[in-house]
Enzyme design. Structure first.
Site, PDB file in Angstrom:
ATOM      1  N   HIS A  32       0.842  -1.206   0.000  1.00  0.00           N
ATOM      2  CA  HIS A  32       0.000   0.000   0.000  1.00  0.00           C
ATOM      3  C   HIS A  32       0.876   1.254   0.000  1.00  0.00           C
ATOM      4  O   HIS A  32       0.618   2.205  -0.730  1.00  0.00           O
ATOM      5  CB  HIS A  32      -0.862   0.063   1.273  1.00  0.00           C
ATOM      6  CG  HIS A  32      -1.909  -1.000   1.396  1.00  0.00           C
ATOM      7  ND1 HIS A  32      -2.120  -1.713   2.560  1.00  0.00           N
ATOM      8  CD2 HIS A  32      -2.832  -1.463   0.510  1.00  0.00           C
ATOM      9  CE1 HIS A  32      -3.128  -2.559   2.388  1.00  0.00           C
ATOM     10  NE2 HIS A  32      -3.566  -2.436   1.144  1.00  0.00           N
ATOM     11  N   LYS A  43     -17.816  -5.184   8.468  1.00  0.00           N
ATOM     12  CA  LYS A  43     -16.650  -6.022   8.760  1.00  0.00           C
ATOM     13  C   LYS A  43     -16.182  -5.764  10.191  1.00  0.00           C
ATOM     14  O   LYS A  43     -16.378  -4.675  10.726  1.00  0.00           O
ATOM     15  CB  LYS A  43     -15.488  -5.659   7.828  1.00  0.00           C
ATOM     16  CG  LYS A  43     -15.588  -6.234   6.435  1.00  0.00           C
ATOM     17  CD  LYS A  43     -14.276  -5.958   5.702  1.00  0.00           C
ATOM     18  CE  LYS A  43     -14.318  -6.370   4.245  1.00  0.00           C
ATOM     19  NZ  LYS A  43     -13.099  -5.924   3.529  1.00  0.00           N
ATOM     20  N   ARG A 102      -1.921  -6.209  -8.123  1.00  0.00           N
ATOM     21  CA  ARG A 102      -0.760  -7.065  -7.868  1.00  0.00           C
ATOM     22  C   ARG A 102      -0.599  -8.122  -8.950  1.00  0.00           C
ATOM     23  O   ARG A 102       0.484  -8.337  -9.474  1.00  0.00           O
ATOM     24  CB  ARG A 102      -0.915  -7.772  -6.509  1.00  0.00           C
ATOM     25  CG  ARG A 102      -0.684  -6.860  -5.330  1.00  0.00           C
ATOM     26  CD  ARG A 102      -1.182  -7.485  -4.072  1.00  0.00           C
ATOM     27  NE  ARG A 102      -2.608  -7.782  -4.192  1.00  0.00           N
ATOM     28  CZ  ARG A 102      -3.375  -8.187  -3.193  1.00  0.00           C
ATOM     29  NH1 ARG A 102      -2.845  -8.384  -2.016  1.00  0.00           N
ATOM     30  NH2 ARG A 102      -4.651  -8.416  -3.386  1.00  0.00           N
ATOM     31  N   SER A 141      -3.114  -7.739   2.976  1.00  0.00           N
ATOM     32  CA  SER A 141      -3.467  -7.505   4.379  1.00  0.00           C
ATOM     33  C   SER A 141      -3.928  -8.796   5.039  1.00  0.00           C
ATOM     34  O   SER A 141      -3.578  -9.075   6.190  1.00  0.00           O
ATOM     35  CB  SER A 141      -4.583  -6.456   4.475  1.00  0.00           C
ATOM     36  OG  SER A 141      -4.099  -5.197   4.072  1.00  0.00           O
TER      37      SER A 141
END
Ligand code: PNS
Length: 161
Positions: A17, A41, A90, A129
């Site tokens: 990030h 979440k 990515r 993450s």
């Protein structure tokens, strides 16, 4: 002035990030990191903690601001005058998810919010993450994954559970 928003959960912030933040801050005059406050979440770090971590990690980059947002990104972008959302890619596995978000945002904003992808540096292409959380939950080494000051903050979350 060219400005953009880099939205995400950043739970936790990774070196991947941070690499995207630095590179986007070189492209735009002002970059806002938008930390999603998602009540659906249960995050590892509260939104306030994530904002503070991002502020600490970006304190030496003068054109980066850190804010939290909730609700739709397109609404936050419209209220604050952002027309570009930055996201990192990515691998090909990210593409389908990211394309869907980008096209949804384009539709919801009637074309006002575009998405710009920066491909992640190969050095960070394996980082996520969720991977960092899994490694940390088993006491593994996350020193190559996150900024140094964040390491003990992450382990502390698991030690307190
Ligand atoms: O870091 P993440 O969790 O992959 O980031 C996802 C994020 C925050 C960019 C995305 O979930 C988002 O923008 N959420 C806000 C709600 C929204 O606008 N949803 C519609 C687009 S899918």
């Amino acid at each position: 002035m060219k400005k953009a928003i880099y939205p995400g959960s950043f739970d936790p912030l990774t070196l991947g990030h941070l690499d995207i933040i630095k590179r986007a801050a070189d492209i735009f005059d002002e970059l806002t990191v938008g930390v999603l406050d998602n009540h659906a979440k249960t995050p590892l770090f509260s939104v306030e903690e994530r904002v503070n971590i991002l502020k600490e990690a970006t304190k030496d980059i003068s054109n980066v601001r850190v804010e939290s947002f909730s609700g739709l990104l397109v609404d936050y972008a419209k209220q604050n005058g952002y027309h570009v959302s930055v996201r990192g890619l990515r691998a090909i596995t990210d593409f389908e998810y990211e394309l869907q978000i980008a096209q949804t945002n384009k539709m919801l904003s009637a074309g006002a919010l575009d998405t710009m992808f920066l491909t992640s540096d190969v050095e960070y292409s394996y980082l996520s993450s969720s991977g960092v959380k899994e490694i940390a939950s088993f006491g593994g080494d996350i020193s190559h994954c996150v900024p140094a000051f964040e390491i003990d903050m992450i382990y502390a979350k698991y030690n307190n559970k």
